[in-house]
Design a protein around this motif. Structure first.
Motif, short mmCIF file in Angstrom:
data_model
loop_
_atom_site.label_atom_id
_atom_site.label_comp_id
_atom_site.label_asym_id
_atom_site.label_seq_id
_atom_site.Cartn_x
_atom_site.Cartn_y
_atom_site.Cartn_z
N SER A 151 26.00 -97.83 49.63
CA SER A 151 26.88 -97.90 48.46
C SER A 151 26.04 -98.23 47.23
O SER A 151 24.84 -98.53 47.34
N ALA A 152 26.66 -98.18 46.06
CA ALA A 152 25.91 -98.41 44.83
C ALA A 152 26.81 -99.00 43.76
O ALA A 152 27.98 -98.67 43.66
N VAL A 153 26.20 -99.87 42.95
CA VAL A 153 26.82 -100.40 41.74
C VAL A 153 25.96 -99.96 40.56
O VAL A 153 24.78 -100.31 40.49
N VAL A 154 26.52 -99.16 39.67
CA VAL A 154 25.79 -98.66 38.51
C VAL A 154 26.24 -99.45 37.29
O VAL A 154 27.42 -99.43 36.93
N CYS A 155 25.31 -100.18 36.69
CA CYS A 155 25.62 -100.99 35.52
C CYS A 155 24.89 -100.39 34.33
O CYS A 155 23.66 -100.46 34.24
N CYS A 156 25.62 -99.76 33.41
CA CYS A 156 24.97 -99.07 32.30
C CYS A 156 25.43 -99.66 30.97
O CYS A 156 26.49 -100.27 30.86
N GLY A 157 24.59 -99.47 29.96
CA GLY A 157 24.91 -99.99 28.64
C GLY A 157 23.69 -100.01 27.75
O GLY A 157 22.55 -99.84 28.21
N GLY A 158 23.92 -100.22 26.46
CA GLY A 158 22.82 -100.32 25.51
C GLY A 158 22.19 -101.70 25.55
O GLY A 158 22.58 -102.57 26.32
N GLU A 159 21.20 -101.89 24.71
CA GLU A 159 20.56 -103.19 24.62
C GLU A 159 21.55 -104.19 24.01
O GLU A 159 22.36 -103.85 23.14
N ASN A 160 21.49 -105.42 24.51
CA ASN A 160 22.39 -106.49 24.05
C ASN A 160 23.87 -106.18 24.28
O ASN A 160 24.73 -106.60 23.50
N SER A 161 24.15 -105.43 25.34
CA SER A 161 25.54 -105.09 25.65
C SER A 161 26.12 -105.98 26.75
O SER A 161 27.30 -105.87 27.07
N GLY A 162 25.28 -106.84 27.35
CA GLY A 162 25.74 -107.68 28.43
C GLY A 162 25.43 -107.13 29.81
O GLY A 162 25.88 -107.67 30.82
N ARG A 163 24.63 -106.08 29.86
CA ARG A 163 24.32 -105.42 31.13
C ARG A 163 23.56 -106.35 32.08
O ARG A 163 23.92 -106.50 33.25
N THR A 164 22.50 -106.99 31.58
CA THR A 164 21.71 -107.89 32.42
C THR A 164 22.52 -109.13 32.81
O THR A 164 22.45 -109.61 33.94
N TYR A 165 23.31 -109.62 31.88
CA TYR A 165 24.14 -110.78 32.18
C TYR A 165 25.15 -110.47 33.28
O TYR A 165 25.39 -111.28 34.16
N THR A 166 25.72 -109.27 33.24
CA THR A 166 26.68 -108.89 34.27
C THR A 166 26.03 -108.90 35.66
O THR A 166 26.61 -109.41 36.62
N LEU A 167 24.83 -108.36 35.77
CA LEU A 167 24.17 -108.29 37.07
C LEU A 167 23.56 -109.62 37.51
O LEU A 167 23.67 -110.02 38.66
N GLU A 168 22.89 -110.31 36.58
CA GLU A 168 22.12 -111.50 36.95
C GLU A 168 22.84 -112.80 36.61
O GLU A 168 22.66 -113.80 37.31
N GLY A 169 23.59 -112.82 35.52
CA GLY A 169 24.26 -114.05 35.09
C GLY A 169 23.27 -115.11 34.68
O GLY A 169 22.14 -114.83 34.27
N ASN A 170 23.70 -116.37 34.77
CA ASN A 170 22.82 -117.50 34.50
C ASN A 170 23.16 -118.61 35.48
O ASN A 170 23.98 -118.43 36.38
N GLU A 171 22.54 -119.76 35.32
CA GLU A 171 22.72 -120.83 36.31
C GLU A 171 24.14 -121.38 36.34
O GLU A 171 24.56 -121.97 37.33
N ASN A 172 24.88 -121.19 35.27
CA ASN A 172 26.26 -121.68 35.24
C ASN A 172 27.28 -120.63 35.66
O ASN A 172 28.33 -120.96 36.22
N THR A 173 26.98 -119.38 35.39
CA THR A 173 27.90 -118.29 35.75
C THR A 173 27.11 -117.18 36.43
O THR A 173 26.64 -116.26 35.78
N PRO A 174 26.94 -117.27 37.76
CA PRO A 174 26.15 -116.26 38.48
C PRO A 174 26.73 -114.87 38.34
O PRO A 174 27.93 -114.68 38.17
N GLY A 175 25.82 -113.89 38.38
CA GLY A 175 26.22 -112.50 38.19
C GLY A 175 26.61 -111.80 39.48
O GLY A 175 26.72 -112.39 40.55
N VAL A 176 26.79 -110.49 39.35
CA VAL A 176 27.30 -109.68 40.45
C VAL A 176 26.34 -109.69 41.64
O VAL A 176 26.77 -109.74 42.80
N ILE A 177 25.02 -109.63 41.40
CA ILE A 177 24.07 -109.56 42.50
C ILE A 177 24.13 -110.80 43.36
O ILE A 177 24.18 -110.72 44.60
N PHE A 178 24.14 -111.97 42.74
CA PHE A 178 24.18 -113.21 43.51
C PHE A 178 25.50 -113.33 44.27
O PHE A 178 25.53 -113.67 45.46
N ARG A 179 26.60 -113.03 43.62
CA ARG A 179 27.90 -113.13 44.28
C ARG A 179 28.00 -112.14 45.44
O ARG A 179 28.59 -112.44 46.49
N ALA A 180 27.40 -110.96 45.28
CA ALA A 180 27.41 -109.98 46.36
C ALA A 180 26.62 -110.50 47.56
O ALA A 180 27.00 -110.26 48.72
#
Length: 380
Positions: free
Chosen positions: A73-102
């Protein structure tokens, strides 16, 4: 392919883009050559600016469960720079992203549903993709060229990538620190989670064993998290061509053209099975509502809109490796209940999600050995 859009509010002082947003669509008027053009885009879901990481993970969670069934399966996360793309996948120490939750959910799925007598190995790999080059970020290999090859069992994959064993969900947090260099700004990234199910040749190893599992491979499946950057900067001109090629690919698929130009771009080739509906997949389109990002927002929304329509009107393209339904199965209510703690942003921080004592026992997918050995009595 299921498609959602995640909106990001403009930064302070940046005028907002005027648009109408509801739960499944976005529409606005765009000026082009002194004419006003109305744009309307339709998706499976639109996440407003206040949506949490858990809300977005909920959208892709069924893909994780498919790994245990041997389904890529695949999760495609697309967007421009500063669109929140990296935050969605990786998150931060307070709000983990999709990869960690998966990863948390994958270990839980193994704990609850893996077949008896099977050892499950979870591994991760990370590579960077530009228009011409693929770089393994877990191991520096001077002079080594990685190619996209067609694997009969698993579609287009990157050859020769190194991987790291994930013994427990918290290990996924250390993967980024293992990278031998920082990713190139604006490059595409592919983070892969693989699940190997092995039938040991001898007795099941103990949970404390550090020895590799010897035996026959029963099932192998991969979940790719593909971060596609769509940049407007001059420095990223070649990367921009990937965005154009991707747009051409989804246009050809949506219009059912006889030729789809996957081979024009490495990232498009890696996404072939996901975009064509051969494997279960989800797209998260990250867009900024800033007026200054209007052109890249329009491109991302156009790609997402077409991708959402492909699955609803496609016929199986000729020559693809298997005919798997594009739609994922509905998650059983029992699984939804167990998943709820992983969804929440207000209580469960990244630290809490990896701390066994702080999560209800039934929702803790934690393993602490190199292989997860499942020993479960057969039902009478």
């Amino acid at each position: 392919m299921k498609v959602c859009v995640r909106l990001k509010a403009p930064l302070h002082g940046d005028p907002p883009l005027r648009c109408n947003v509801d739960k499944t669509s976005i529409s606005y008027e765009e000026e082009n050559n002194n004419t006003i053009e109305s744009k309307h885009f339709q998706f499976d879901h639109v996440f407003p600016t206040g949506a949490g990481q858990g809300d977005v993970f909920d959208f892709v969670a069924p893909l994780v469960s498919a790994l245990l069934e041997g389904e890529d399966s695949a999760v495609v996360c697309c967007g421009g720079e500063n669109s929140g793309r990296t935050y969605t996948l990786e998150g931060n120490e307070n709000t983990p992203g999709v990869i960690f939750r998966a990863t948390v959910w994958l270990f839980h799925t193994i704990e609850e549903y893996a077949p008896p007598g099977i050892a499950c190995l979870v591994k991760a790999s990370v590579c960077e993709v530009t228009h011409d080059t693929i770089t393994d970020l877990l191991k520096e290999q001077a002079g080594v060229t990685h190619h996209v090859r067609d694997d009969k069992a698993h579609g287009f994959v990157v050859s020769g990538l190194s991987n790291v064993l994930i013994r427990k969900p918290a290990d996924i947090l250390a993967v980024k620190s293992m990278l031998w260099r920082n990713p190139v700004p604006g490059a595409h990234m592919v983070f892969s989670l693989t699940l190997e199910q092995i039938k040991p040749s001898g007795a099941l190893p103990s949970r404390e064993s550090e020895e590799p599992v010897q035996g026959s491979l029963v099932r192998f499946a991969r979940l790719n998290f593909v971060s596609v950057c769509m940049s407007e900067s001059t420095a990223s001109l070649r990367l921009n061509s990937d965005a154009r090629h991707l747009n051409n690919v989804v246009y050809a698929l949506e219009k059912k053209l006889p030729h789809v130009p996957f081979h024009k771009s490495k990232v498009a080739l890696l996404l072939r099975d996901a975009l064509s509906g051969v494997i279960p997949a989800a797209m998260i389109a990250n867009v900024s509502l800033a007026q200054s990002s209007a052109s890249i927002t329009s491109l991302v929304l156009s790609i997402a809109d077409r991708s959402a329509r492909i699955g609803k009107k496609r016929s199986e393209p000729a020559g693809l490796r298997r005919n798997t339904a594009a739609e994922t199965k509905p998650m059983p209510l029992a699984e939804q209940a167990m998943l709820s703690p992983i969804r929440r942003d207000d209580v469960y921080t990244m630290e809490a999600l990896t701390d066994v004592s702080s999560i209800p026992h039934e929702a803790v997918p934690v393993g602490n050995t190199p292989h997860k050995v499942v020993e479960r009595a057969e039902s009478p």
